[in-house]
Write a protein that holds these residues in place. Structure first.
Motif, PDB file in Angstrom:
ATOM      1  N   SER A  54       0.659  -1.326  -0.010  1.00 56.92           N
ATOM      2  CA  SER A  54      -0.059  -0.003   0.169  1.00 56.92           C
ATOM      3  C   SER A  54       0.927   1.037   0.005  1.00 56.92           C
ATOM      4  O   SER A  54       0.478   2.300  -0.567  1.00 56.92           O
ATOM      5  CB  SER A  54      -0.898   0.173   1.385  1.00 56.92           C
ATOM      6  OG  SER A  54      -0.099  -0.011   2.552  1.00 56.92           O
ATOM      7  N   GLN A  56       3.510   1.771  -1.778  1.00 58.37           N
ATOM      8  CA  GLN A  56       4.302   1.682  -3.109  1.00 58.37           C
ATOM      9  C   GLN A  56       3.510   2.827  -3.995  1.00 58.37           C
ATOM     10  O   GLN A  56       3.022   2.315  -5.145  1.00 58.37           O
ATOM     11  CB  GLN A  56       4.418   0.292  -3.784  1.00 58.37           C
ATOM     12  CG  GLN A  56       5.310  -0.512  -3.052  1.00 58.37           C
ATOM     13  CD  GLN A  56       5.323  -1.907  -3.575  1.00 58.37           C
ATOM     14  OE1 GLN A  56       5.070  -2.264  -4.653  1.00 58.37           O
ATOM     15  NE2 GLN A  56       6.034  -2.827  -2.582  1.00 58.37           N
ATOM     16  N   LYS A  57       3.733   4.001  -3.555  1.00 59.38           N
ATOM     17  CA  LYS A  57       2.894   5.110  -4.353  1.00 59.38           C
ATOM     18  C   LYS A  57       4.315   5.921  -4.893  1.00 59.38           C
ATOM     19  O   LYS A  57       5.500   5.772  -4.150  1.00 59.38           O
ATOM     20  CB  LYS A  57       2.052   5.783  -3.435  1.00 59.38           C
ATOM     21  CG  LYS A  57       0.948   5.046  -2.830  1.00 59.38           C
ATOM     22  CD  LYS A  57       0.154   6.070  -2.194  1.00 59.38           C
ATOM     23  CE  LYS A  57      -0.877   5.014  -1.440  1.00 59.38           C
ATOM     24  NZ  LYS A  57      -1.642   5.681  -0.257  1.00 59.38           N
ATOM     25  N   THR A  59       5.356   9.072  -4.023  1.00 54.07           N
ATOM     26  CA  THR A  59       5.959   9.775  -2.925  1.00 54.07           C
ATOM     27  C   THR A  59       7.039   8.936  -2.298  1.00 54.07           C
ATOM     28  O   THR A  59       8.110   9.161  -2.024  1.00 54.07           O
ATOM     29  CB  THR A  59       4.907  10.510  -2.154  1.00 54.07           C
ATOM     30  OG1 THR A  59       4.192  11.402  -2.786  1.00 54.07           O
ATOM     31  CG2 THR A  59       5.670  11.359  -0.992  1.00 54.07           C
ATOM     32  N   ASP A 121       6.787  16.497  -7.500  1.00 48.25           N
ATOM     33  CA  ASP A 121       5.781  15.359  -7.112  1.00 48.25           C
ATOM     34  C   ASP A 121       4.628  16.202  -6.082  1.00 48.25           C
ATOM     35  O   ASP A 121       3.554  16.249  -6.442  1.00 48.25           O
ATOM     36  CB  ASP A 121       6.214  14.301  -6.404  1.00 48.25           C
ATOM     37  CG  ASP A 121       5.181  13.389  -5.429  1.00 48.25           C
ATOM     38  OD1 ASP A 121       4.435  12.804  -6.175  1.00 48.25           O
ATOM     39  OD2 ASP A 121       5.064  13.549  -4.108  1.00 48.25           O
ATOM     40  N   PRO A 133      -2.971  12.075 -10.939  1.00 44.61           N
ATOM     41  CA  PRO A 133      -2.899  10.664 -11.235  1.00 44.61           C
ATOM     42  C   PRO A 133      -2.390  10.318 -12.500  1.00 44.61           C
ATOM     43  O   PRO A 133      -1.913   9.268 -12.773  1.00 44.61           O
ATOM     44  CB  PRO A 133      -4.651  10.244 -11.072  1.00 44.61           C
ATOM     45  CG  PRO A 133      -5.158  11.319 -10.098  1.00 44.61           C
ATOM     46  CD  PRO A 133      -4.453  12.542 -10.542  1.00 44.61           C
ATOM     47  N   THR A 137       2.903   8.898 -11.938  1.00 46.61           N
ATOM     48  CA  THR A 137       2.808   7.667 -11.662  1.00 46.61           C
ATOM     49  C   THR A 137       3.980   6.840 -11.134  1.00 46.61           C
ATOM     50  O   THR A 137       5.162   7.381 -11.153  1.00 46.61           O
ATOM     51  CB  THR A 137       2.033   6.828 -13.035  1.00 46.61           C
ATOM     52  OG1 THR A 137       3.162   6.870 -13.953  1.00 46.61           O
ATOM     53  CG2 THR A 137       0.955   7.495 -13.459  1.00 46.61           C
ATOM     54  N   ASN A 138       3.849   5.653 -10.696  1.00 45.42           N
ATOM     55  CA  ASN A 138       4.967   5.065 -10.304  1.00 45.42           C
ATOM     56  C   ASN A 138       6.038   4.786 -11.473  1.00 45.42           C
ATOM     57  O   ASN A 138       7.063   5.027 -11.299  1.00 45.42           O
ATOM     58  CB  ASN A 138       4.490   3.616  -9.849  1.00 45.42           C
ATOM     59  CG  ASN A 138       4.000   3.745  -8.277  1.00 45.42           C
ATOM     60  OD1 ASN A 138       3.977   4.628  -7.811  1.00 45.42           O
ATOM     61  ND2 ASN A 138       3.633   2.306  -7.852  1.00 45.42           N
ATOM     62  N   ASP A 299       0.891   8.347   5.987  1.00 46.38           N
ATOM     63  CA  ASP A 299       0.748   6.881   5.633  1.00 46.38           C
ATOM     64  C   ASP A 299       1.855   6.149   6.383  1.00 46.38           C
ATOM     65  O   ASP A 299       1.296   4.862   6.863  1.00 46.38           O
ATOM     66  CB  ASP A 299       0.821   6.566   4.115  1.00 46.38           C
ATOM     67  CG  ASP A 299      -0.520   7.292   3.337  1.00 46.38           C
ATOM     68  OD1 ASP A 299      -1.463   7.682   4.151  1.00 46.38           O
ATOM     69  OD2 ASP A 299      -0.167   7.375   2.091  1.00 46.38           O
TER      70      ASP A 299
END
Length: 321
Positions: A54, A56-57, A59, A121, A133, A137-138, A299
């Motif tokens: 969860s 692995q975003k 940021t 970012d 979005p 992205t990753n 997070d």
């Protein structure tokens, strides 16, 4: 008489010249503790983000790249100065010193470009959130971080090779805790020393000031966007999402700017103080950044608390059974 540089077999890392031998043990223990903090903290961040899907975003992927950079920097610089004060081993080979110099400046430049990616970012997230979005992205962040690792590489290789062309005929003492460009080239002779020094300075300014210009623009834009938010709770929430990035950026740039401005206005430091300041702004962020990631990022903090509560419940069940 200028001798050929290849005749110098190695350099001696001076460390802190004014330090009394009775403090060698405590200083080496302190440096070892700092290295442990850097290693444990940054390895934990890498492992935690890899383990928690969860997180692995975009940021947190940038955080991982910074953690890898900080871990590498500490590993490249600290073991030799620890060995000097712990075991009396302050000798580093000629080419080993140049390798260390490369990594010191390369990793510093990578950090600067990583902070640029981090600012981008946050800029997109706050100023154009509806496009976030799509734009961030990753995969895009991974590509940008890849550029941050690659762009300084040929520049720093060129700087090291340029420095290797100089004849080294002065003292082999490095008045620093690790090999850097200034401390090495100050032992060189010949008419080309000034050219090498000016070239390295221009590259350093490019790698530091170019990202800094965009970073300053980004955070000014972010603050303007936050001020325009009518809801006070919304302002606080939006600002809190940028707090870790702002703290990390300030830890990297402010001490460097302070030393540069102090030297520009003619305020001189003693050699021990100068070495202490350089060591502080080089290693302190690497040790502190993982704490910022954990306690200033919602997070990660929430996920940590969740894992700790699960562990506590598991221990209580085990003992009660």
């Amino acid at each position: 008489m200028i001798t050929n540089f290849t005749k110098m077999r190695g350099f001696f890392i001076l460390g802190f010249p004014g330090l009394s031998p009775q403090y060698y043990g405590p200083v080496s223990a302190l440096l070892f503790f700092i290295y442990q903090a850097i290693a444990i903290g940054n390895i934990f961040i890498l492992a935690f983000v890899v383990y928690e899907k969860s997180l692995q975003k975009p940021t947190y992927l940038v955080f991982c790249h910074l953690a890898l950079n900080d871990l590498t920097f500490g590993t490249v610089t600290l073991p030799k100065i620890i060995a000097k004060y712990w075991f009396g081993d302050g000798i580093i080979t000629f080419y080993g010193c140049f390798v260390q110099m490369f990594f010191v400046h390369y990793l510093g430049s990578v950090t600067s470009f990583m902070l640029l990616v981090m600012a981008l970012d946050r800029f997109v997230a706050v100023c154009i959130p509806l496009r976030y979005p799509v734009l961030i992205t990753n995969n895009i962040i991974s590509v940008l971080c890849g550029f941050a690792w690659f762009i300084p590489l040929p520049l720093m290789v060129a700087i090291v090779l340029h420095a290797l062309t100089l004849p080294y005929c002065k003292s082999n003492v490095i008045a620093q805790c690790y090999c850097d460009h200034i401390s090495i080239t100050s032992q060189a002779c010949g008419e080309d020393v000034t050219i090498v020094a000016v070239t390295a300075l221009c590259v350093a300014m490019l790698c530091l000031l170019l990202p800094l210009a965009f970073i300053v623009f980004s955070y000014i834009s972010i603050f303007v966007a936050i001020v325009r938010i009518s809801n006070a709770a919304g302002r606080r929430r939006t600002l809190s999402t940028c707090t870790p990035q702002i703290l990390i950026t300030c830890l990297f740039y402010l001490p460097r700017c302070f030393v540069y401005v102090a030297n520009t206005v003619g305020f001189s430091f003693s050699l021990d103080v100068r070495i202490m300041l350089i060591l502080l702004y080089s290693l302190f962020p690497a040790a502190v950044n993982p704490i910022i990631y954990c306690f200033k990022t919602q997070d990660i903090k929430q996920m940590l608390m969740k894992r700790l509560r699960k562990s506590q419940i598991g221990i209580e069940i085990k003992f009660s059974s």
